[in-house]
Design a protein around this motif. Structure first.
Motif, mmCIF file in Angstrom:
data_model
loop_
_atom_site.group_PDB
_atom_site.id
_atom_site.type_symbol
_atom_site.label_atom_id
_atom_site.label_comp_id
_atom_site.label_asym_id
_atom_site.label_seq_id
_atom_site.Cartn_x
_atom_site.Cartn_y
_atom_site.Cartn_z
ATOM 1 N N CYS B 96 41.917 32.499 24.173
ATOM 2 C CA CYS B 96 41.020 33.171 25.074
ATOM 3 C C CYS B 96 40.371 34.211 24.089
ATOM 4 C CB CYS B 96 41.882 33.963 26.250
ATOM 5 S SG CYS B 96 43.030 35.465 25.666
ATOM 6 N N ALA B 97 39.193 34.613 24.499
ATOM 7 C CA ALA B 97 38.228 35.534 23.679
ATOM 8 C C ALA B 97 37.385 36.302 24.550
ATOM 9 C CB ALA B 97 37.328 34.410 22.689
ATOM 10 N N ARG B 98 37.069 37.489 23.982
ATOM 11 C CA ARG B 98 36.215 38.232 24.587
ATOM 12 C C ARG B 98 34.808 37.959 24.253
ATOM 13 N NH1 ARG B 98 36.353 45.063 23.964
ATOM 14 N NH2 ARG B 98 34.951 44.627 22.248
ATOM 15 N N LYS B 99 33.999 37.828 25.147
ATOM 16 C CA LYS B 99 32.461 37.837 24.724
ATOM 17 C C LYS B 99 31.854 39.117 24.712
ATOM 18 C CE LYS B 99 28.516 34.972 26.269
ATOM 19 N NZ LYS B 99 27.971 35.090 24.889
ATOM 20 N N VAL B 100 31.237 39.374 23.686
ATOM 21 C CA VAL B 100 30.498 41.008 23.694
ATOM 22 C C VAL B 100 29.417 40.981 24.699
ATOM 23 C CG1 VAL B 100 29.148 42.416 22.039
ATOM 24 C CG2 VAL B 100 30.891 40.640 20.994
ATOM 25 N N GLY B 101 28.635 39.915 24.950
ATOM 26 C CA GLY B 101 27.472 40.325 25.832
ATOM 27 C C GLY B 101 26.719 38.867 26.081
ATOM 28 N N LEU B 102 25.602 39.008 26.804
ATOM 29 C CA LEU B 102 24.793 37.859 26.992
ATOM 30 C C LEU B 102 24.048 37.588 25.533
ATOM 31 C CD1 LEU B 102 23.251 36.242 29.014
ATOM 32 C CD2 LEU B 102 21.424 37.526 29.179
ATOM 33 N N GLY B 103 24.140 36.211 25.012
ATOM 34 C CA GLY B 103 23.579 35.802 23.938
ATOM 35 C C GLY B 103 24.270 36.415 22.501
ATOM 36 N N LEU B 104 25.497 36.914 22.882
ATOM 37 C CA LEU B 104 26.425 37.591 21.813
ATOM 38 C C LEU B 104 27.755 36.663 21.921
ATOM 39 C CD1 LEU B 104 25.504 41.346 22.359
ATOM 40 C CD2 LEU B 104 24.776 39.579 20.311
ATOM 41 N N PRO B 105 28.308 36.814 20.672
ATOM 42 C CA PRO B 105 29.484 36.099 20.374
ATOM 43 C C PRO B 105 30.992 36.707 20.705
ATOM 44 C CG PRO B 105 29.093 37.202 18.393
ATOM 45 C CD PRO B 105 28.043 37.622 19.459
ATOM 46 N N PHE B 106 31.928 35.946 20.511
ATOM 47 C CA PHE B 106 33.475 36.477 20.801
ATOM 48 C C PHE B 106 33.785 37.153 19.714
ATOM 49 C CE2 PHE B 106 32.380 33.316 23.650
ATOM 50 C CZ PHE B 106 32.473 31.961 23.205
ATOM 51 N N ASP B 107 34.265 38.705 20.065
ATOM 52 C CA ASP B 107 34.593 39.440 19.017
ATOM 53 C C ASP B 107 35.972 39.725 18.765
ATOM 54 O OD1 ASP B 107 33.882 42.900 20.684
ATOM 55 O OD2 ASP B 107 34.590 40.972 21.612
ATOM 56 N N TYR B 108 36.793 39.210 20.029
ATOM 57 C CA TYR B 108 38.112 39.373 19.805
ATOM 58 C C TYR B 108 38.941 38.082 20.348
ATOM 59 C CZ TYR B 108 38.307 44.227 18.401
ATOM 60 O OH TYR B 108 38.041 45.512 17.797
ATOM 61 N N TRP B 109 39.878 37.513 19.816
ATOM 62 C CA TRP B 109 40.674 36.433 20.085
ATOM 63 C C TRP B 109 42.207 36.478 20.218
ATOM 64 C CZ3 TRP B 109 37.919 31.161 19.283
ATOM 65 C CH2 TRP B 109 36.631 31.458 18.984
ATOM 66 N N GLY B 110 42.586 35.772 21.059
ATOM 67 C CA GLY B 110 43.926 35.887 21.244
ATOM 68 C C GLY B 110 44.576 34.977 20.014
ATOM 69 N N GLN B 111 46.060 34.859 20.176
ATOM 70 C CA GLN B 111 46.684 34.035 18.915
ATOM 71 C C GLN B 111 46.900 32.595 19.240
ATOM 72 O OE1 GLN B 111 48.271 35.554 21.358
ATOM 73 N NE2 GLN B 111 49.940 33.962 21.891
ATOM 74 N N GLY B 112 46.552 32.174 20.362
ATOM 75 C CA GLY B 112 46.284 30.927 20.821
ATOM 76 C C GLY B 112 47.737 30.375 21.458
ATOM 77 N N SER B 113 47.515 29.390 22.522
ATOM 78 C CA SER B 113 48.612 28.580 23.158
ATOM 79 C C SER B 113 48.287 27.175 22.828
ATOM 80 C CB SER B 113 48.570 29.137 24.423
ATOM 81 O OG SER B 113 49.607 28.487 25.074
ATOM 82 N N LEU B 114 49.688 26.574 22.464
ATOM 83 C CA LEU B 114 49.315 24.984 22.392
ATOM 84 C C LEU B 114 49.614 24.311 23.525
ATOM 85 C CD1 LEU B 114 49.135 22.698 20.266
ATOM 86 C CD2 LEU B 114 51.652 22.844 19.828
ATOM 87 N N VAL B 115 48.789 23.506 23.870
ATOM 88 C CA VAL B 115 49.032 22.484 24.978
ATOM 89 C C VAL B 115 49.023 21.032 24.424
ATOM 90 C CG1 VAL B 115 47.900 21.470 27.100
ATOM 91 C CG2 VAL B 115 47.950 24.027 26.509
ATOM 92 N N THR B 116 50.268 20.330 24.973
ATOM 93 C CA THR B 116 50.493 19.063 24.272
ATOM 94 C C THR B 116 50.509 17.988 25.542
ATOM 95 O OG1 THR B 116 51.709 19.726 22.298
ATOM 96 C CG2 THR B 116 51.597 17.317 23.063
#
Lengths: 107, 119
Positions: B96-116
């Protein structure tokens, strides 16, 4: 969909080298491009957005340039902690896809 | 300090379902678009879905449309990804990631969760 092509996909460099990674978009994306760094087993880290704006806390040896369809990420003097995979991402339109990545390894 | 913590990953059979959660803290969750991005083993990054601050706009990559549903609960500072009709090709680490705003990227990310997804 807009396609992003990164080159090279792999590069071998030494500490202190100047490194340049290219990202080409399949259509004009203005300056809606970001660069991320990812180390093994870790989440990506935002380096640069709107093509050339340095994210807060990112060392000044990283810089980005370009607009339209041609973009570059430059590391002015490669440091040991910079060995990682780098991705570009376009944020001009959906889907906001990523380039294929450039892995920077120690020479 | 901004924190995003994913949970809910695991092993599931093809055709099965799984619900990922992302707990957010350290910022005003209700003021940001949020996103899911995945990474198959040894592969690159793939954007999966975005959801607007109030949950009223949602966008998906074509490969998951009709199978995945992104949602959020601003009262609980939580983001979700309901994944149905799972396929082997959905196997990935989901961030999961936080989006800065319209046309802007992801500035914070979680550590991730593995789905198999495997039988």
């Amino acid at each position: 969909d807009i396609q992003l092509t990164q080159s090279p996909s792999f590069l071998s460099a030494s500490v202190g080298d100047r490194v340049t990674i290219a990202c080409r978009a399949s259509q004009d994306i203005d300056s809606y491009l970001a660069w991320y760094q990812q180390k093994p087993g870790k989440a990506p880290k935002l380096l640069i957005y709107t093509a050339s704006t340095l994210q807060s806390g990112v060392p000044s040896r990283f810089s980005g340039s370009g607009s339209g369809t041609e973009f570059t990420l430059t590391i002015s003097s490669l440091q040991p902690e910079d060995f990682a995979t780098y991705y570009c991402q376009q944020l001009h339109s959906y889907p906001p896809g990523f380039g294929g990545g450039t892995k920077v390894e120690i020479k | 300090e901004v924190q995003l913590v994913e949970s809910g990953g695991g092993l599931v059979q093809p055709g099965g379902s799984l619900r990922l959660s992302c707990a957010a803290s350290g910022f005003t969750f209700s003021s940001y678009w949020m996103s899911w991005v995945r990474q198959a083993p040894g592969k690159g990054l793939e954007w999966v879905a975005n959801i607007k601050e109030d949950g009223r706009e949602k966008y998906y990559v074509d490969s998951v449309k009709g199978r995945f549903t992104v949602s959020r609960d601003n009262a609980k500072n939580s983001l979700y990804l309901q994944m149905d009709s799972l396929r082997a090709e959905d196997t990935a680490v989901y961030y999961c990631a936080r989006k800065v705003g319209l046309g802007l990227p992801f500035d914070y990310w979680g550590q991730g969760s593995l789905v198999t997804v495997s039988s």
